[in-house]
Design a protein around this motif. Sequence first.
Motif, short mmCIF file in Angstrom:
data_model
loop_
_atom_site.label_atom_id
_atom_site.label_comp_id
_atom_site.label_asym_id
_atom_site.label_seq_id
_atom_site.Cartn_x
_atom_site.Cartn_y
_atom_site.Cartn_z
N PRO A 57 0.83 -1.21 0.00
CA PRO A 57 0.00 0.00 0.00
C PRO A 57 0.86 1.26 0.00
O PRO A 57 1.88 1.31 0.68
CB PRO A 57 -0.79 -0.13 1.31
N CYS A 58 0.45 2.24 -0.76
CA CYS A 58 1.17 3.50 -0.84
C CYS A 58 0.70 4.40 0.31
O CYS A 58 -0.49 4.39 0.65
CB CYS A 58 0.88 4.16 -2.18
N PRO A 59 1.61 5.16 0.92
CA PRO A 59 1.20 6.04 2.02
C PRO A 59 0.10 7.02 1.66
O PRO A 59 -0.65 7.47 2.53
CB PRO A 59 2.50 6.78 2.38
N THR A 60 -0.04 7.32 0.38
CA THR A 60 -1.05 8.29 -0.04
C THR A 60 -2.39 7.64 -0.41
O THR A 60 -3.35 8.34 -0.73
CB THR A 60 -0.55 9.10 -1.25
N CYS A 61 -2.45 6.30 -0.39
CA CYS A 61 -3.72 5.61 -0.70
C CYS A 61 -4.78 5.97 0.34
O CYS A 61 -4.49 6.01 1.54
CB CYS A 61 -3.52 4.10 -0.73
N ASP A 62 -5.99 6.21 -0.11
CA ASP A 62 -7.06 6.57 0.82
C ASP A 62 -8.30 5.70 0.66
O ASP A 62 -9.36 6.00 1.22
CB ASP A 62 -7.43 8.05 0.67
N ILE A 63 -8.19 4.61 -0.11
CA ILE A 63 -9.31 3.68 -0.26
C ILE A 63 -8.73 2.29 -0.54
O ILE A 63 -7.66 2.16 -1.15
CB ILE A 63 -10.27 4.11 -1.40
N SER A 90 -7.87 -10.62 1.15
CA SER A 90 -6.83 -9.84 0.46
C SER A 90 -7.40 -8.47 0.11
O SER A 90 -8.62 -8.26 0.10
CB SER A 90 -6.35 -10.56 -0.81
N GLU A 91 -6.49 -7.53 -0.17
CA GLU A 91 -6.90 -6.15 -0.42
C GLU A 91 -6.13 -5.54 -1.59
O GLU A 91 -4.99 -5.92 -1.86
CB GLU A 91 -6.67 -5.28 0.82
N LEU A 92 -6.76 -4.60 -2.26
CA LEU A 92 -6.11 -3.75 -3.25
C LEU A 92 -6.29 -2.31 -2.81
O LEU A 92 -7.36 -1.92 -2.35
CB LEU A 92 -6.75 -3.96 -4.63
N PHE A 93 -5.23 -1.52 -2.95
CA PHE A 93 -5.25 -0.14 -2.47
C PHE A 93 -5.25 0.82 -3.66
O PHE A 93 -4.69 0.54 -4.72
CB PHE A 93 -4.04 0.14 -1.57
N SER A 121 -13.25 -11.17 -9.38
CA SER A 121 -12.03 -11.76 -8.83
C SER A 121 -11.03 -10.65 -8.56
O SER A 121 -11.08 -9.57 -9.19
CB SER A 121 -11.43 -12.77 -9.80
N ILE A 122 -10.12 -10.88 -7.65
CA ILE A 122 -9.11 -9.86 -7.34
C ILE A 122 -8.20 -9.64 -8.54
O ILE A 122 -7.73 -8.52 -8.78
CB ILE A 122 -8.29 -10.25 -6.08
N GLU A 123 -7.97 -10.69 -9.34
CA GLU A 123 -7.10 -10.56 -10.52
C GLU A 123 -7.70 -9.61 -11.55
O GLU A 123 -7.01 -8.74 -12.09
CB GLU A 123 -6.85 -11.94 -11.15
N ALA A 124 -9.00 -9.77 -11.83
CA ALA A 124 -9.67 -8.91 -12.81
C ALA A 124 -9.77 -7.48 -12.28
O ALA A 124 -9.57 -6.52 -13.03
CB ALA A 124 -11.05 -9.44 -13.14
N PHE A 125 -10.06 -7.33 -11.00
CA PHE A 125 -10.21 -5.99 -10.44
C PHE A 125 -8.86 -5.26 -10.42
O PHE A 125 -8.81 -4.05 -10.61
CB PHE A 125 -10.78 -6.07 -9.02
N LYS A 126 -7.78 -5.98 -10.21
CA LYS A 126 -6.45 -5.36 -10.25
C LYS A 126 -6.15 -4.80 -11.63
O LYS A 126 -5.65 -3.69 -11.77
CB LYS A 126 -5.38 -6.38 -9.85
N PHE A 173 -8.36 -3.95 -13.82
CA PHE A 173 -9.29 -2.83 -13.98
C PHE A 173 -8.73 -1.57 -13.33
O PHE A 173 -8.77 -0.47 -13.93
CB PHE A 173 -10.63 -3.20 -13.35
N LEU A 174 -8.16 -1.68 -12.15
CA LEU A 174 -7.54 -0.52 -11.49
C LEU A 174 -6.33 -0.04 -12.29
O LEU A 174 -6.10 1.18 -12.40
CB LEU A 174 -7.13 -0.87 -10.06
#
Length: 243
Positions: free
Chosen positions: A20-26, A39-42, A76-81, A83-84
Amino acid sequence: MVDPNIQTIDLVSSIRDVSPCPTCDISFSFSDETTGEKSELFAHKLILACGSPVFMAQFYGLIKERKDSIPIEDSSIEAFKVFLDVLYNKKVPLNDMDFPFLGELFYLADKYRLTLLKSSIVQEVSSRKMVAEKVLEAAKLAEIYAPLEQFSNSLHQICSSFVRDNLEGVLGVFEDEEVGEESSRILHRLMARASRSKPKPPPVPICKNCNHDACLNGEELTKKNFGGCFYFPCSFHRSGGDL
C-alpha cells in the motif's frame, strides 16, 4: 530564463506500483470463496474518480462513501487489479487474456462506465480467430454474458463465423458431447444462429481508371461523378476526352 521541467518521475506508475502507498485513501477487500483467505487492493479516490463517473459519484457525490474499505463480491481480485491498472493509465495486454477474463473485465468496465475499455475489449474479441477447441467455451460464455450485449454479440459473431466456415470442426465438437446435455443444446443454438447470419460480401474492386466503386463505365461524365484531377470515368476515355 525559464527553468526546465526537472520532474522525471512517472507519478502514476510510482504510486500504483507501491502497495500500500502512504497516499492511498481507499481499499477494496476480497475473500476467497474456497479458502476464505482475505486480500486487499489499495488505490486513490481522486484517480479513480477522474477515470470513472461511478467512482466520482461514489467518492465526491452528494451521498459520499464513508468506508475506507469496500468489499468486492462480484469480481475476482485478478480482474479488479487489471481494472484498477487501466484507471491508472497503465497498459494492459488484452491480447494475452482469455475469454472468461475479458468477460470479467468487460463487466467491470460496464459497471463503472469505462466506454473506451469496453470498445477495446470488443475489438480484441472480434479480431480473434476461433478454433474448434474454444468454440464451445466461447458460446457458453456468450450466453452467460447475454445481458452485456456488446461482449456477448462479439463472441457470438466469431463463433458463428467459425461454424459457417468449419462445419467439420463443429461436428468434431459434437462427437465429444452427450445428446441432451446443456453443451449439446448450446451447440445447436449456435448452429441455428450461424445459419441466420450472413457472411460479409467480398470487397468490390475499385476501377483503376475511374477510381470509383463500382466502375462508372458507360455513365455520362458529370460534376457529381467526376473522380478528381487524375481520374476520369471510363466513358470519358472512350469518347476521346470530349465532355
